[in-house]
Design a protein around this motif. Structure first.
Motif, mmCIF file in Angstrom:
data_model
loop_
_atom_site.group_PDB
_atom_site.id
_atom_site.type_symbol
_atom_site.label_atom_id
_atom_site.label_comp_id
_atom_site.label_asym_id
_atom_site.label_seq_id
_atom_site.Cartn_x
_atom_site.Cartn_y
_atom_site.Cartn_z
ATOM 1 N N ALA A 1 79.563 26.560 -52.327
ATOM 2 C CA ALA A 1 78.126 26.440 -52.095
ATOM 3 C C ALA A 1 77.473 27.817 -51.991
ATOM 4 O O ALA A 1 76.410 28.068 -52.581
ATOM 5 C CB ALA A 1 77.872 25.631 -50.828
ATOM 6 N N GLN B 1 75.054 22.658 -54.720
ATOM 7 C CA GLN B 1 75.763 21.397 -54.889
ATOM 8 C C GLN B 1 76.846 21.508 -55.957
ATOM 9 O O GLN B 1 77.975 21.029 -55.773
ATOM 10 C CB GLN B 1 74.771 20.290 -55.277
ATOM 11 N N ALA C 1 72.280 17.318 -58.665
ATOM 12 C CA ALA C 1 71.942 18.714 -58.966
ATOM 13 C C ALA C 1 71.103 18.820 -60.237
ATOM 14 O O ALA C 1 70.095 19.530 -60.281
ATOM 15 C CB ALA C 1 73.230 19.533 -59.105
ATOM 16 N N GLU D 1 75.437 15.075 -47.919
ATOM 17 C CA GLU D 1 74.999 16.457 -47.880
ATOM 18 C C GLU D 1 76.193 17.382 -47.657
ATOM 19 O O GLU D 1 77.188 17.006 -47.027
ATOM 20 C CB GLU D 1 73.972 16.647 -46.757
ATOM 21 N N ILE D 2 76.079 18.610 -48.158
ATOM 22 C CA ILE D 2 77.191 19.556 -48.055
ATOM 23 C C ILE D 2 77.567 19.804 -46.603
ATOM 24 O O ILE D 2 78.753 19.813 -46.251
ATOM 25 C CB ILE D 2 76.822 20.877 -48.761
ATOM 26 N N THR E 1 77.102 14.097 -56.793
ATOM 27 C CA THR E 1 76.631 15.435 -56.433
ATOM 28 C C THR E 1 76.140 16.204 -57.652
ATOM 29 O O THR E 1 75.068 16.829 -57.622
ATOM 30 C CB THR E 1 77.760 16.218 -55.728
#
Length: 453
Positions: free
Chosen positions: A178, A150, A129, A108-109, A125
């Protein structure tokens, strides 16, 4: 070699000291600001492509030229089940393919920013998306902004590699990417920038805000090649007053408590994500179940944008509002827990809109004349503020999303502040760091303030 802990790099890139450039005279400023602009361009183009993909999938699966809610309502009930079953199968197959091609799970970011200096597996990633936009277009109860975020973060990560940036520079650039993705997806350049710094980076400082603003405004303008330059929500010209401010003082703390419950629900759902061969089975079952529930409640499908619009206009009956207040967050948590990728911003906004509308109807005897639509608007902002732990960005986002400001700014601020204080008092986690352990949260606090500020 760089540290992943967020401290200064062991060896700074040639010609720089590893800090975020404060001026254009700073060593390495030209390279860093070039990467910021390229991040904005990449985020804008990718957001335009991803939202176009979502629209194309939606128009292929559902009756064309309609919002998802209208399209689902006009679709045979059992066809809804089949479409959502297809979304589940696509999720399962897509996740298995991504795991096989990339050799592992994604990250996760938020986790990447704090514990890997923003480093992301680019192929995984970007693949996630694309998958996210496809299944949201098919009706999964998740947000569409997750994919552009993402993509923007992944592009920034690649540019940071090419530029040889320090960990601190990389972390900021990925957060800017982001935020730029969100800015482009919803045409909210100021809100996207503040989201990147306040929510993702966790520090409001001038040398951090300026790159975020640049990336977000470039991304928003670039996205206009395919996406409209217009407010996401069209609302009536509500009037503020003492009654709605008093209502906000009561509703804000309630929104804070509800937000903590939603964040904890998201955390449980995340921990329940299937692994191994269950990745193929569980999404099909869960999304087919969502399709079955949509026979009676088509409003459960999609990210909730259409439902929020109806609540802002005061067009949803109180019994339906109450039912959806309970069912919509459950639907979002189930989709997330099944392994389906997607965003949580619009589902949080919709939860707040439903809560505000319900509280507005319940308090008509105490505050007569306060429109339920205005209560829904204030509730949406309060829940966004509390679930993201970003009250400033939440208020700005509501202004940009609706194109209004002075008509509701005072009660919105009151609700956002009280909701955030209450939620933070109970649990400081946001929907974006719900998966972090107590130890990781403590470590994040140590990393929150960069040495360069």
């Amino acid at each position: 070699m760089r540290q992943n802990s967020g401290g200064p790099p062991e060896h700074s890139p040639a010609g720089t000291d590893g800090r975020i450039p404060a001026t254009l005279r700073h060593p390495g400023a030209a390279t860093f600001w070039t990467a910021v602009i390229l991040t904005g361009i990449g985020a804008g183009l990718s957001a335009a492509a991803l939202i176009t993909l979502l629209s194309a999938v939606q128009h292929l699966a559902w009756p064309p030229n309609l919002d998802l809610l209208d399209a689902a309502t006009r679709t045979d009930p059992w066809r809804r089940v089949m479409i959502l079953l297809g979304a589940g199968l696509l999720t399962g197959v897509g996740q298995m393919v991504l795991v096989k091609l990339t050799g592992g799970n994604g990250i996760e970011i938020t986790t990447a920013l704090w514990f890997s200096a923003g480093r992301l597996p680019v192929l995984r990633t970007m693949g996630s998306a694309v998958l996210s936009e496809a299944i949201v277009g098919l009706g999964a109860s998740l947000g569409r902004e997750g994919a552009p975020k993402q993509a923007g973060a992944a592009i920034a990560n690649v540019l940071a590699d090419r530029g040889g940036f320090s960990d601190e520079q990389r972390r900021l650039l990925v957060a800017c990417g982001a935020g730029a993705g969100m800015a482009a997806a919803y045409d909210v350049p100021l809100g996207g920038a503040l989201f990147a710094i306040e929510v993702l980076r966790g520090v409001l400082a001038l040398r951090l805000v300026l790159p975020a603003l640049a990336a977000s405004v470039v991304a928003a303008m670039v996205s206009w090649v395919a996406l409209p330059d217009a407010p996401t929500y069209i609302i009536p010209a509500y009037r503020s007053g003492s009654s709605i401010i008093c209502w906000a003082l009561i509703a804000g703390p309630i929104a804070g408590v509800v937000s903590v419950g939603f964040v904890r629900m998201i955390a449980l759902a995340d921990r329940a994500r299937p692994k191994g061969w269950l990745r193929l089975v569980v999404p099909s079952f869960v999304l087919a179940l969502l399709g079955a529930a949509s026979i009676w409640f088509p409003q459960l499908l999609g990210n909730g944008k259409d439902l929020a619009q109806l609540t802002f206009n005061g067009e949803v009956a109180p019994p339906l509002l109450l039912a959806l207040l309970l069912l919509k967050p459950i639907a979002t948590a189930m989709c997330l827990g099944s392994g389906a990728p997607g965003g949580l911003f619009t589902p949080s906004l919709t939860l707040g809109a439903l809560l505000g509308a319900v509280l507005g109807h319940l308090s008509t005897w105490l505050f007569p004349g306060v429109p339920s639509g205005l209560c829904a608007l204030i509730g949406a902002g309060a829940v966004i503020a509390a679930t993201t732990q970003g009250p400033i960005s939440a208020v700005v986002l509501m202004i940009e999303l609706t194109g209004h400001d002075r008509t509701f700014i005072a009660p919105l601020l009151v609700a956002a502040i009280t909701a955030t204080i209450v939620s933070r008092t109970i649990d400081s986690r946001s929907i974006y760091d719900a998966r972090l352990t107590d130890e990781e949260l403590a470590e994040r606090e140590k990393l929150r303030e960069p040495a360069s500020i």
